[in-house]
Design a protein around this motif. Structure first.
Motif, PDB file in Angstrom:
ATOM      1  N   ARG A 235       0.859  -1.197   0.000  1.00  0.00           N
ATOM      2  CA  ARG A 235       0.000   0.000   0.000  1.00  0.00           C
ATOM      3  C   ARG A 235       0.884   1.233   0.000  1.00  0.00           C
ATOM      4  NH1 ARG A 235      -5.682  -0.344   1.152  1.00  0.00           N
ATOM      5  NH2 ARG A 235      -5.692   1.777   0.380  1.00  0.00           N
TER       6      ARG A 235
ATOM      7  N   TYR B  28      -7.055  -0.540   6.825  1.00  0.00           N
ATOM      8  CA  TYR B  28      -7.065  -0.572   5.365  1.00  0.00           C
ATOM      9  C   TYR B  28      -6.745  -1.985   4.913  1.00  0.00           C
ATOM     10  CZ  TYR B  28      -6.869   4.504   5.629  1.00  0.00           C
ATOM     11  OH  TYR B  28      -7.149   5.817   5.898  1.00  0.00           O
ATOM     12  N   ASP B  29      -7.428  -2.417   3.868  1.00  0.00           N
ATOM     13  CA  ASP B  29      -7.220  -3.751   3.311  1.00  0.00           C
ATOM     14  C   ASP B  29      -6.008  -3.725   2.379  1.00  0.00           C
ATOM     15  OD1 ASP B  29      -7.479  -6.324   2.424  1.00  0.00           O
ATOM     16  OD2 ASP B  29      -9.420  -6.044   1.467  1.00  0.00           O
TER      17      ASP B  29
ATOM     18  N   LYS C 236      -5.617  -5.592  -0.149  1.00  0.00           N
ATOM     19  CA  LYS C 236      -6.049  -5.872  -1.524  1.00  0.00           C
ATOM     20  C   LYS C 236      -6.376  -4.597  -2.299  1.00  0.00           C
ATOM     21  CE  LYS C 236      -7.827 -10.362  -0.254  1.00  0.00           C
ATOM     22  NZ  LYS C 236      -9.032 -11.158  -0.024  1.00  0.00           N
ATOM     23  N   ASN C 237      -6.865  -3.596  -1.631  1.00  0.00           N
ATOM     24  CA  ASN C 237      -7.196  -2.324  -2.273  1.00  0.00           C
ATOM     25  C   ASN C 237      -5.885  -1.606  -2.618  1.00  0.00           C
ATOM     26  OD1 ASN C 237      -8.057   0.207  -3.028  1.00  0.00           O
ATOM     27  ND2 ASN C 237      -9.461   0.442  -1.308  1.00  0.00           N
ATOM     28  N   GLN C 238      -5.739  -1.200  -3.841  1.00  0.00           N
ATOM     29  CA  GLN C 238      -4.483  -0.568  -4.269  1.00  0.00           C
ATOM     30  C   GLN C 238      -4.574   0.951  -4.380  1.00  0.00           C
ATOM     31  OE1 GLN C 238      -1.372  -2.167  -4.615  1.00  0.00           O
ATOM     32  NE2 GLN C 238      -2.642  -3.560  -3.424  1.00  0.00           N
ATOM     33  N   GLN C 239      -5.685   1.534  -3.941  1.00  0.00           N
ATOM     34  CA  GLN C 239      -5.811   2.983  -3.927  1.00  0.00           C
ATOM     35  C   GLN C 239      -4.826   3.570  -2.918  1.00  0.00           C
ATOM     36  OE1 GLN C 239      -7.593   3.682  -6.787  1.00  0.00           O
ATOM     37  NE2 GLN C 239      -8.465   5.311  -5.563  1.00  0.00           N
TER      38      GLN C 239
END
Length: 149
Positions: free
Chosen positions: A64, A130-131, A133-136
């Motif tokens: 992240r 925050y996960d 997997k989320n790439q934001q």
């Protein structure tokens, strides 16, 4: 009779010692293959960015990017740091907790006025989860301490 007892004790102790050595060797080998945490200081456009990732594991991509919206990209020198081993080399970093008994473990630190908690299941920044997997990118602004006002 005493020779047989002594022989059995020596034999059993030797066998137990071999088992303990093999157990520690296998655990150390397993632990070394689990990867480690890394923090990379860089930039995202013209802003300071901190990329947190699990390194040493190609089969598991945990990564992240945290962007400091109010910080210029040149606020800190660029570099990559292994956590927790090189945490003190990150200028302004304060390591608050580490448990790397089983790698990659859990590493908690404070940097640029924000609190980061790295774990396999999630990344927590300033108390918000925050996960992986989320790439934001995670956008942060400097927190204001009311005691300073």
């Amino acid at each position: 009779m005493k020779k047989d007892i002594l022989k059995n004790v020596v034999l059993y102790c030797g066998g137990a010692l071999c088992c303990v050595i093999l157990l520690f060797w296998s655990l150390d080998s397993f632990n070394g293959a689990q990867g480690h945490w890394e923090a990379e200081i860089g930039q995202a456009e013209q802003q300071l960015a901190l990329t947190l990732r699990l390194a040493g594991r190609e089969d598991r991509t945990l990564r992240r990017q945290v962007v400091f919206s109010d910080q210029a990209a040149n606020a800190h020198p660029a570099g990559t740091f292994t956590l927790p081993e090189q945490a003190e080399q990150m200028r302004g970093n304060k390591l608050t907790f580490e448990d790397t008994t089983i790698l990659p473990g859990r590493v908690t630190f404070e940097w640029e006025g924000h609190h980061f908690d790295l774990m396999l299941n999630s990344l927590t920044v300033d108390g918000k989860q925050y996960d992986w997997k989320n790439q934001q990118p995670i956008a942060l602004v400097k927190r204001v301490d009311i005691r300073e006002l």
